[in-house]
Scaffold this motif. Structure first.
Motif, PDB file in Angstrom:
ATOM      1  N   ARG A 158      -0.745   2.150  -5.863  1.00 25.91           N
ATOM      2  CA  ARG A 158      -2.195   2.263  -5.837  1.00 25.91           C
ATOM      3  C   ARG A 158      -2.767   1.186  -6.746  1.00 25.91           C
ATOM      4  O   ARG A 158      -2.155   0.837  -7.759  1.00 25.91           O
ATOM      5  CB  ARG A 158      -2.670   3.638  -6.326  1.00 25.91           C
ATOM      6  N   LYS A 216       3.820   7.323  -5.474  1.00 25.56           N
ATOM      7  CA  LYS A 216       3.322   5.959  -5.603  1.00 25.56           C
ATOM      8  C   LYS A 216       3.150   5.572  -7.071  1.00 25.56           C
ATOM      9  O   LYS A 216       2.859   6.402  -7.926  1.00 25.56           O
ATOM     10  CB  LYS A 216       1.975   5.802  -4.888  1.00 25.56           C
ATOM     11  N   GLU A 234       1.364   2.404  -9.741  1.00 30.59           N
ATOM     12  CA  GLU A 234       0.035   1.814  -9.946  1.00 30.59           C
ATOM     13  C   GLU A 234       0.213   0.367 -10.364  1.00 30.59           C
ATOM     14  O   GLU A 234       1.087   0.045 -11.180  1.00 30.59           O
ATOM     15  CB  GLU A 234      -0.741   2.582 -11.010  1.00 30.59           C
ATOM     16  N   GLU A 243       0.815  -1.217   0.000  1.00 28.42           N
ATOM     17  CA  GLU A 243       0.000   0.000   0.000  1.00 28.42           C
ATOM     18  C   GLU A 243       0.846   1.262   0.000  1.00 28.42           C
ATOM     19  O   GLU A 243       0.419   2.303  -0.487  1.00 28.42           O
ATOM     20  CB  GLU A 243      -0.930   0.007   1.221  1.00 28.42           C
TER      21      GLU A 243
END
Length: 500
Positions: A418, A447, A449, A414
């Motif tokens: 994402r 972040k 994906e 996490e």
């Protein structure tokens, strides 16, 4: 005779005659004249069949009684019935009964005529309505033909308008592209202007430091002239080395001054590539590849290969600059700072086209992606060029920025990724990555994906391709940066390696 009578009793003719009489009575006022006559004829035919069988029984019975057997019965019952032409069947029929039957038949015929006239009127009304409906239908057909003509005319006008609109859209896109190029040029000019201003500030700082050092040296010289030569040597020897190292330690390079601003700008640019350039490349690839997973894998692998190639080019470029500056390097800053400062000032010397060719060669032999034979990965060369440029510039930061190491089937994190919109949010493993995470040492700057689904990694086709893929075997080799896969050299990659 008994057999004939038994057959008559067992036959269904009498039962059918009674059932048809009941049905005719129920539907008499509903049926038309032809239907009623048809049913009456059918009943007469059934009755004739029964009468024929009865006459057969009558003749057989009369023969059994002898030559004159049954004469009285025939005279009293059968002959009067034949004389009235089958109109009365019982011997006690009177003229009044015959008249009542005639009257009933007349009334029935009268009702039949009234019913027929009513039906004729209804038929005429229906025919009139049918004619009016036909006229309306013809009118509707005519309106429909006119509407079709208007629709064709509208289609023609719409096609003309659409062509004009497409021309306007193309013109607007060209204007937008030109304005973007002008804006990018202005932005580059602003960046160059900011860099020049920073250099001017640095030069002013160095001038002020040099002036301060000069004043200190002049003060020492003045004090040395005021004292004796024997006593002046020891203070100069003891005090002169102390301020010079402090001045050297307080002289930062331009790269250190601009590190924070360049860090923020590069992170913002990396985010813009994810939000805009990546989607443009994805839409371009979807014209040739229907599988969204394959398109996202191609873009992700292109990003990983671009970072790996840009890091390799940066190391080679840095070695060239160090080799060139080491013989003539002088000044307060270290050789490493001077090398980084030179690279920051001369990012345009980076041969980005050679890195793009190297990335395309690596993607052509990659085992996890495929492309239609009629096109090439050069289709997304502009996207690869932007990623190579930003990856090369990220290596000049202190500490440098890099992308996280990834592998299909890893545990979803996490803090690093994402989930994509089509992921299963309860799945713990990553099927494939859409965009890498940006790292600074061990800290996540932005972040990435990833797509997660349950059971997608354990199909026979996927497990076999992952176990036999050479990419996973090479990615775990020691001594390499975890953000990029280590690859053994191949003839294709050596032909596209940039030379400095």
């Amino acid at each position: 005779m008994a057999d004939t009578l038994r057959r008559l009793v067992g036959s269904e003719t009498c039962k059918s005659l009674q059932e048809k009489l009941d049905d005719w009575y129920k539907n008499y006022h509903i049926n038309s004249c032809d239907q009623n006559l048809s049913q009456c004829c059918e009943l007469i035919e059934l009755n004739s069949k029964v009468q024929g069988q009865l006459f057969t029984i009558l003749s057989v019975t009369a023969r059994q009684g002898g030559h004159y057997g049954g004469i009285d019965t025939i005279k009293s019952r059968f002959l009067p019935w034949l004389g009235t032409c089958f109109s009365v069947s019982s011997p006690d029929v009177s003229p009044d009964t015959s008249f009542s039957l005639l009257q009933e038949s007349l009334e029935k015929e009268k009702r039949l005529r009234e019913l027929t006239s009513t039906q004729d009127k209804e038929i005429q009304m229906i025919e009139t309505q049918l004619n009016s409906t036909r006229l309306e239908l013809n009118r509707v057909k005519q309106d429909l033909a006119e509407t079709q003509l208007e629709l064709e005319d509208t289609k023609t006008k719409s096609a003309t308008t659409l062509l004009a609109t497409e021309d306007e859209i193309l013109q607007l896109r060209a204007d937008l592209r030109a304005s973007k190029e002008i804006a990018s040029c202005n932005e580059r000019k602003l960046d160059i202007l900011d860099e020049h201003e920073r250099q001017i500030r640095l030069l002013k700082d160095e001038i002020s430091l040099l002036s301060t050092e000069n004043s200190l040296l002049q003060n020492r010289l003045s004090r040395s002239h005021s004292t004796s030569p024997f006593t002046s040597k020891s203070p100069r020897a003891s005090r002169s080395p102390s301020p010079i190292p402090s001045l050297k330690s307080e002289s930062p390079t331009s790269a250190r001054y601009s590190n924070a601003s360049r860090h923020a700008r590069l992170v913002s640019h990396f985010n813009d590539i994810y939000a805009n350039d990546r989607l443009d490349a994805q839409n371009l690839l979807r014209r040739y590849i229907d599988d969204l997973e394959m398109v996202q894998r191609i873009i992700f692998i292109a990003t990983m290969e671009s970072f790996h190639t840009a890091k390799l080019a940066f190391r080679q470029f840095k070695l060239r600059v160090r080799k060139s500056l080491s013989p003539c390097h002088t000044g307060l800053e270290s050789l490493e700072d001077a090398v980084i400062d030179y690279i920051v000032r001369n990012l345009d010397l980076y041969d980005v086209q050679s890195s793009v060719n190297d990335v395309i060669c690596a993607m052509n032999v990659h085992p996890k992606i495929s492309f239609p034979p009629e096109v090439d990965f050069i289709l997304i060369s502009s996207f690869i060029r932007e990623v190579c440029r930003i990856a090369f510039a990220m290596q000049t930061l202190d500490p440098p920025l890099d992308i996280a190491f990834t592998s299909d089937g890893e545990l979803f994190s996490e803090c690093k990724y994402r989930r994509s919109f089509d992921s299963e949010f309860s799945a713990p493993l990553v099927v494939y990555h859409v965009w890498p995470a940006l790292m600074e040492n061990d800290c996540v700057i932005m972040k990435g994906e990833a797509l997660t689904k349950r059971g997608a990694l354990w199909s026979p086709g996927r497990s076999k391709s992952r176990s036999s893929s050479p990419v996973r075997a090479r990615s775990a080799s020691p001594g390499r940066n975890l953000s990029c896969r280590s690859r053994s050299p191949s003839p294709v990659r050596r032909s596209g390696t940039p030379r400095f």
